[in-house]
Design an enzyme around this catalytic site. Structure first.
Site, PDB file in Angstrom:
ATOM      1  N   ASN A  11      31.558  46.065  40.281  1.00 39.91           N
ATOM      2  CA  ASN A  11      32.496  44.974  40.557  1.00 39.91           C
ATOM      3  C   ASN A  11      31.715  43.667  40.497  1.00 39.91           C
ATOM      4  O   ASN A  11      30.965  43.348  41.416  1.00 39.91           O
ATOM      5  CB  ASN A  11      33.119  45.182  41.940  1.00 39.91           C
ATOM      6  CG  ASN A  11      33.983  44.013  42.374  1.00 39.91           C
ATOM      7  OD1 ASN A  11      34.329  43.155  41.570  1.00 39.91           O
ATOM      8  ND2 ASN A  11      34.334  43.983  43.648  1.00 39.91           N
ATOM      9  N   LYS A  13      32.880  40.753  40.661  1.00 37.89           N
ATOM     10  CA  LYS A  13      33.525  39.684  41.455  1.00 37.89           C
ATOM     11  C   LYS A  13      33.586  38.392  40.611  1.00 37.89           C
ATOM     12  O   LYS A  13      33.741  38.478  39.412  1.00 37.89           O
ATOM     13  CB  LYS A  13      32.787  39.466  42.781  1.00 37.89           C
ATOM     14  CG  LYS A  13      32.533  40.769  43.519  1.00 37.89           C
ATOM     15  CD  LYS A  13      32.087  40.546  44.924  1.00 37.89           C
ATOM     16  CE  LYS A  13      31.698  41.877  45.545  1.00 37.89           C
ATOM     17  NZ  LYS A  13      31.564  41.799  46.984  1.00 37.89           N
ATOM     18  N   HIS A  97      40.906  45.300  47.278  1.00 41.54           N
ATOM     19  CA  HIS A  97      39.540  45.013  47.755  1.00 41.54           C
ATOM     20  C   HIS A  97      39.639  44.195  49.050  1.00 41.54           C
ATOM     21  O   HIS A  97      40.535  43.362  49.198  1.00 41.54           O
ATOM     22  CB  HIS A  97      38.770  44.234  46.682  1.00 41.54           C
ATOM     23  CG  HIS A  97      37.313  44.138  46.970  1.00 41.54           C
ATOM     24  ND1 HIS A  97      36.808  43.235  47.883  1.00 41.54           N
ATOM     25  CD2 HIS A  97      36.253  44.832  46.501  1.00 41.54           C
ATOM     26  CE1 HIS A  97      35.494  43.379  47.947  1.00 41.54           C
ATOM     27  NE2 HIS A  97      35.132  44.346  47.120  1.00 41.54           N
ATOM     28  N   GLU A  99      38.105  41.724  50.022  1.00 44.19           N
ATOM     29  CA  GLU A  99      38.082  40.274  49.816  1.00 44.19           C
ATOM     30  C   GLU A  99      39.468  39.749  49.448  1.00 44.19           C
ATOM     31  O   GLU A  99      39.772  38.587  49.682  1.00 44.19           O
ATOM     32  CB  GLU A  99      37.029  39.916  48.753  1.00 44.19           C
ATOM     33  CG  GLU A  99      35.624  40.074  49.322  1.00 44.19           C
ATOM     34  CD  GLU A  99      34.539  40.317  48.296  1.00 44.19           C
ATOM     35  OE1 GLU A  99      34.786  40.143  47.091  1.00 44.19           O
ATOM     36  OE2 GLU A  99      33.434  40.716  48.718  1.00 44.19           O
ATOM     37  N   GLU A 167      35.278  51.355  51.519  1.00 49.83           N
ATOM     38  CA  GLU A 167      34.363  50.222  51.588  1.00 49.83           C
ATOM     39  C   GLU A 167      34.440  49.580  52.967  1.00 49.83           C
ATOM     40  O   GLU A 167      35.309  48.725  53.220  1.00 49.83           O
ATOM     41  CB  GLU A 167      34.741  49.177  50.533  1.00 49.83           C
ATOM     42  CG  GLU A 167      34.644  49.674  49.104  1.00 49.83           C
ATOM     43  CD  GLU A 167      34.315  48.532  48.161  1.00 49.83           C
ATOM     44  OE1 GLU A 167      33.326  48.658  47.445  1.00 49.83           O
ATOM     45  OE2 GLU A 167      35.023  47.515  48.174  1.00 49.83           O
ATOM     46  N   GLY A 173      28.158  43.453  50.727  1.00 55.92           N
ATOM     47  CA  GLY A 173      27.322  42.280  50.480  1.00 55.92           C
ATOM     48  C   GLY A 173      26.402  41.923  51.623  1.00 55.92           C
ATOM     49  O   GLY A 173      25.817  40.842  51.636  1.00 55.92           O
ATOM     50  N   SER A 212      26.974  47.761  49.793  1.00 60.87           N
ATOM     51  CA  SER A 212      25.506  47.663  49.735  1.00 60.87           C
ATOM     52  C   SER A 212      24.841  48.898  49.134  1.00 60.87           C
ATOM     53  O   SER A 212      23.762  49.311  49.582  1.00 60.87           O
ATOM     54  CB  SER A 212      24.938  47.349  51.124  1.00 60.87           C
ATOM     55  OG  SER A 212      25.433  46.097  51.580  1.00 60.87           O
TER      56      SER A 212
HETATM   57  C1  PEP Z   1      32.131  45.412  46.640  1.00 58.47           C
HETATM   58  O1  PEP Z   1      32.367  44.215  46.689  1.00 58.47           O
HETATM   59  O2  PEP Z   1      33.006  46.198  46.229  1.00 58.47           O
HETATM   60  C2  PEP Z   1      30.810  45.866  47.072  1.00 58.47           C
HETATM   61  C3  PEP Z   1      30.665  47.132  47.346  1.00 58.47           C
HETATM   62  O3  PEP Z   1      29.839  44.913  47.171  1.00 58.47           O
HETATM   63  P1  PEP Z   1      28.266  45.165  47.498  1.00 58.47           P
HETATM   64  O4  PEP Z   1      27.817  46.361  46.700  1.00 58.47           O
HETATM   65  O5  PEP Z   1      27.590  43.910  47.053  1.00 58.47           O
HETATM   66  O6  PEP Z   1      28.169  45.423  48.958  1.00 58.47           O
END
Ligand code: PEP
Length: 249
Positions: A11, A13, A97, A99, A167, A173, A212
């Site tokens: 992803n 983003k 997601h 976000e 998630e 992040g 992460s």
């Molecule tokens: C995400 O935004 O779906 C995600 C898992 O981000 P990160 O791997 O940077 O934590």
């Protein structure tokens, strides 16, 4: 029923100008040269979906969107329809997601409507769920995630290709990850919801972990029972890091 291949999806983003396609080309070159056990997908910003699909045309790396509108067309300034993503060459789309749930107030019902739109357009939805830190600390993780699964997955998904991504919001992040036992506990709960909703079909739906994931922790996370792949944010922006995760599957 044989288990589906794990899915490792990146992803990007709101990151990536045209130059970033070089990273996607590097991923595709490596995947084509040494086909991994996993399916591999990259979800760039909408501006790059078509160019990435063209750049990778014929390669083993799939291209996905990061969101879509539930409607197929209309007066929705700034939005993108599932049909437009498919027309641009996408085969998957990330939905719900955190976000978008947090930043745009997306409800489970809206995510479910978007999943229906994805099916209508022939896209494979990756539907995200996950608890906030406050919800985890209040001991509400399993009930929150179960409620999101039930509310965000429409019955029409039965028999169709789709994935759920667990998630935890606090792990996205941040460099923080749940313990392996915590991940397993939530994946088992999601599996229970999926089989409750979709019967035997729900037993084979991939449940990805996201939050992460990096090359250094991918092997142990992907080895957890019921982890069927990973949704990768930051570590998907550089081909070398992303490939380290792909190879761990
Ligand atoms: C995400 O935004 O779906 C995600 C898992 O981000 P990160 O791997 O940077 O934590």
């Amino acid at each position: 029923m044989t288990a589906p291949r794990p899915l490792i999806a990146g992803n990007w983003k709101m990151n990536g100008l045209e130059l970033a396609l070089d990273e996607a080309r590097a991923v595709a070159a490596a995947v084509d040269a040494r086909p991994p056990a996993a399916r591999v997908a990259l979800c760039p910003p909408a501006t790059l979906v078509h160019r990435m699909a063209e750049a990778l045309g014929g390669a083993c790396v799939e291209v996905g969107g990061q969101d879509c509108r539930a409607e197929a067309s209309g007066a929705f300034t700034g939005d993108i329809a599932a049909e437009m993503l498919a027309d641009a060459g996408a085969t998957l789309v990330i939905l719900g997601h955190s976000e978008r749930r947090a930043g745009y107030g997306e409800s489970d019902a809206l995510v479910a409507a978007k999943a229906q739109a994805a099916l209508r357009a022939g896209l494979e939805p990756i539907v995200c769920v996950g608890e906030t830190l406050a919800e985890r600390e209040a001991g509400r993780t399993l009930s929150v995630v179960a409620g999101q699964v039930r509310g965000s997955l429409p019955a029409e998904l039965a028999g169709k290709a789709f994935a759920v991504a667990y998630e935890p919001v606090w792990a996205i992040g941040t460099g923080l990850t749940p313990s392996l036992m915590q991940i397993e506990e939530v994946h088992v709960a999601i599996r229970g919801e999926l089989t409750g909703m979709f019967g035997a079909y729900g037993a084979g739906v991939p449940i990805l972990y996201g939050g992460s994931v990096k090359p250094s922790n991918a092997v142990e996370i992907l080895a957890i029972p019921d982890v069927g792949g990973a949704l990768v944010g930051g570590a998907s922006l550089k081909a070398a890091d992303f490939l380290g995760i792909v190879e761990a599957a």
